[in-house]
Design an enzyme around this catalytic site. Structure first.
Site, PDB file in Angstrom:
ATOM      1  N   ARG A   3     -12.330  -5.589  -1.278  1.00 47.48           N
ATOM      2  CA  ARG A   3     -13.453  -5.184  -0.426  1.00 47.48           C
ATOM      3  C   ARG A   3     -14.726  -5.919  -0.826  1.00 47.48           C
ATOM      4  O   ARG A   3     -15.524  -6.319   0.027  1.00 47.48           O
ATOM      5  CB  ARG A   3     -13.664  -3.670  -0.514  1.00 47.48           C
ATOM      6  CG  ARG A   3     -12.549  -2.859   0.130  1.00 47.48           C
ATOM      7  CD  ARG A   3     -12.729  -1.374  -0.092  1.00 47.48           C
ATOM      8  NE  ARG A   3     -11.633  -0.612   0.497  1.00 47.48           N
ATOM      9  CZ  ARG A   3     -11.449   0.685   0.351  1.00 47.48           C
ATOM     10  NH1 ARG A   3     -12.290   1.380  -0.386  1.00 47.48           N
ATOM     11  NH2 ARG A   3     -10.431   1.289   0.923  1.00 47.48           N
ATOM     12  N   GLU A 149       1.342  12.423   0.750  1.00 51.52           N
ATOM     13  CA  GLU A 149       1.112  11.205   1.539  1.00 51.52           C
ATOM     14  C   GLU A 149       2.324  10.268   1.533  1.00 51.52           C
ATOM     15  O   GLU A 149       2.372   9.309   0.761  1.00 51.52           O
ATOM     16  CB  GLU A 149      -0.123  10.462   1.006  1.00 51.52           C
ATOM     17  CG  GLU A 149      -0.489   9.221   1.807  1.00 51.52           C
ATOM     18  CD  GLU A 149      -1.697   8.487   1.243  1.00 51.52           C
ATOM     19  OE1 GLU A 149      -2.023   7.411   1.773  1.00 51.52           O
ATOM     20  OE2 GLU A 149      -2.313   8.984   0.286  1.00 51.52           O
ATOM     21  N   LYS A 191      -1.022  14.098   4.507  1.00 55.44           N
ATOM     22  CA  LYS A 191      -1.726  12.879   4.902  1.00 55.44           C
ATOM     23  C   LYS A 191      -0.723  11.859   5.436  1.00 55.44           C
ATOM     24  O   LYS A 191      -0.246  10.995   4.707  1.00 55.44           O
ATOM     25  CB  LYS A 191      -2.504  12.296   3.711  1.00 55.44           C
ATOM     26  CG  LYS A 191      -3.334  11.063   4.069  1.00 55.44           C
ATOM     27  CD  LYS A 191      -4.216  10.626   2.909  1.00 55.44           C
ATOM     28  CE  LYS A 191      -4.998   9.367   3.258  1.00 55.44           C
ATOM     29  NZ  LYS A 191      -5.944   8.969   2.198  1.00 55.44           N
ATOM     30  N   SER A 232      -5.745   5.914   7.863  1.00 62.29           N
ATOM     31  CA  SER A 232      -6.006   4.939   8.934  1.00 62.29           C
ATOM     32  C   SER A 232      -4.999   3.795   8.903  1.00 62.29           C
ATOM     33  O   SER A 232      -4.693   3.204   9.948  1.00 62.29           O
ATOM     34  CB  SER A 232      -7.431   4.400   8.840  1.00 62.29           C
ATOM     35  OG  SER A 232      -7.696   3.864   7.546  1.00 62.29           O
ATOM     36  N   GLY A 233      -4.520   3.432   7.730  1.00 57.92           N
ATOM     37  CA  GLY A 233      -3.409   2.495   7.619  1.00 57.92           C
ATOM     38  C   GLY A 233      -3.642   1.091   8.141  1.00 57.92           C
ATOM     39  O   GLY A 233      -2.710   0.424   8.583  1.00 57.92           O
ATOM     40  N   GLY A 234      -4.885   0.628   8.130  1.00 62.96           N
ATOM     41  CA  GLY A 234      -5.156  -0.732   8.585  1.00 62.96           C
ATOM     42  C   GLY A 234      -5.599  -0.826  10.031  1.00 62.96           C
ATOM     43  O   GLY A 234      -5.861  -1.924  10.537  1.00 62.96           O
ATOM     44  N   ARG A 263     -10.490   2.457   4.453  1.00 60.96           N
ATOM     45  CA  ARG A 263     -11.000   1.249   5.116  1.00 60.96           C
ATOM     46  C   ARG A 263     -11.713   1.570   6.427  1.00 60.96           C
ATOM     47  O   ARG A 263     -12.746   0.953   6.755  1.00 60.96           O
ATOM     48  CB  ARG A 263      -9.832   0.289   5.387  1.00 60.96           C
ATOM     49  CG  ARG A 263      -9.327  -0.447   4.158  1.00 60.96           C
ATOM     50  CD  ARG A 263      -8.048  -1.217   4.453  1.00 60.96           C
ATOM     51  NE  ARG A 263      -6.871  -0.340   4.489  1.00 60.96           N
ATOM     52  CZ  ARG A 263      -5.667  -0.732   4.848  1.00 60.96           C
ATOM     53  NH1 ARG A 263      -5.469  -1.978   5.242  1.00 60.96           N
ATOM     54  NH2 ARG A 263      -4.649   0.112   4.827  1.00 60.96           N
TER      55      ARG A 263
END
Length: 322
Positions: A3, A149, A191, A232-234, A263
């Protein structure tokens, strides 16, 4: 580190601390965000006045969570790149220490991939769900609420029908395993990834994604479990918000359906900040706006016609790790 690489900022402890302080002191953040997940190093950091971040957040009414897994490893016996997650051996002691330090919930990430080679295999699903069930019961024994998750990654060229079948198989196995190990449903959160086509295929309409995801959850997740907190997974920041809004608009569910984005909450914030103190207020405004958009989406009240406050596109990274 990635990031910071994206904004050409050196990933030092001090720069990470500065960035976390920017996030945690954003005005009004507690109106849309009820909990924040920290890494071990962040858990012990302080703001510029010397106040521990855990105390700062707790005073704002934001619960502190802690990432407790120790990362992904190659799954023994797999020839198709499957992985397992380490960290169970000393988990009880670490959870006890985190609780004493102010944490109240925990996160542990396991990943599964869909591929033409037969992934996820039954072995990988069993390892994933068993590990998460063990982690969850250990957390609960030490006073922490576990976020369960089992992420099905976005990588691949599978259609949404394939994604839905895999998610249903994984989620069914997950809650069967949680029952086997005695996890308290009411003291946990789930999640999941959203049911979407693989990243190599065109996207589906939000209402199609919402129907596939919510229907699969209704078939597999017990009503006694209080909250779905999607990853959100990308997906892009806007895409994740629109999908979440559609989930909360399509039909009633027995759980709170909300978000646990990384993200998809921070990409535009980092792009605005650029590591410069002069941009701190502007970056905080972006975070507040994106958090509010997702808070609205968690109630099915997000209005996409007004435009999304994000400034980034796709956040997909193949084989994403953190």
């Amino acid at each position: 580190k990635k990031r910071f690489d994206d904004i050409s900022l050196e990933c030092t402890d001090e720069n990470q601390r500065r960035y976390r302080e920017l996030l945690y002191t954003t005005p009004g953040l507690e109106d849309s965000v009820s909990g924040i997940i920290m890494f071990d190093a962040t858990f012990y950091q302080k703001d510029s006045s010397g106040k521990p971040f855990v105390q700062l957040l707790t005073e704002r009414g934001i619960l502190v969570g802690i990432k407790v897994d120790k990362g992904l490893k190659d799954l023994p016996g797999s020839t198709t790149g499957e992985q397992w997650t380490a960290g169970l051996d000393d988990l009880a002691e670490r959870c006890r220490n985190y609780y004493e330090g102010g944490a109240r919930f925990a996160k542990w990430r396991n990943v599964l991939k869909i591929s033409k080679e037969g992934n996820p295999t039954d072995a990988a699903i069993r390892d994933c769900t068993m590990t998460l069930a063990k982690y969850a019961t250990i957390c609960q024994a030490e006073g922490l609420v576990p976020i369960v998750e089992p992420e099905v990654m976005l990588d691949g060229d599978h259609d949404i029908g394939t994604a839905q079948r895999v998610h249903q198989k994984v989620w069914e196995a997950q809650y069967a395993m949680c029952q086997t190990y005695g996890m308290l449903l009411e003291g946990s959160l789930f999640k999941p990834s959203m049911v979407v086509p693989g990243a190599d295929l065109p996207k589906e309409k939000p209402e199609v994604v919402a129907a596939a995801t919510i229907d699969t959850l209704l078939r597999t997740v017990p009503a006694a479990m209080p909250g779905i907190t999607f990853l959100s997974g990308g997906q892009s920041e806007e895409e994740a918000t629109i999908h979440l809004n559609a989930m909360n608009s399509i039909r009633p569910t027995p759980w709170n359906v909300s978000f646990s984005f990384g993200r998809a909450l921070q990409a535009s914030v980092l792009k605005t900040w650029k590591g410069e103190d002069a941009n701190k207020a502007a970056a905080q405004q972006v975070l507040g706006a994106i958090a509010k958009a997702n808070g609205d989406a968690s109630m099915g009240k997000y209005d996409p016609s007004k435009g999304h406050p994000s400034s980034t596109g796709s956040l997909y990274v193949k084989d994403y790790v953190y």
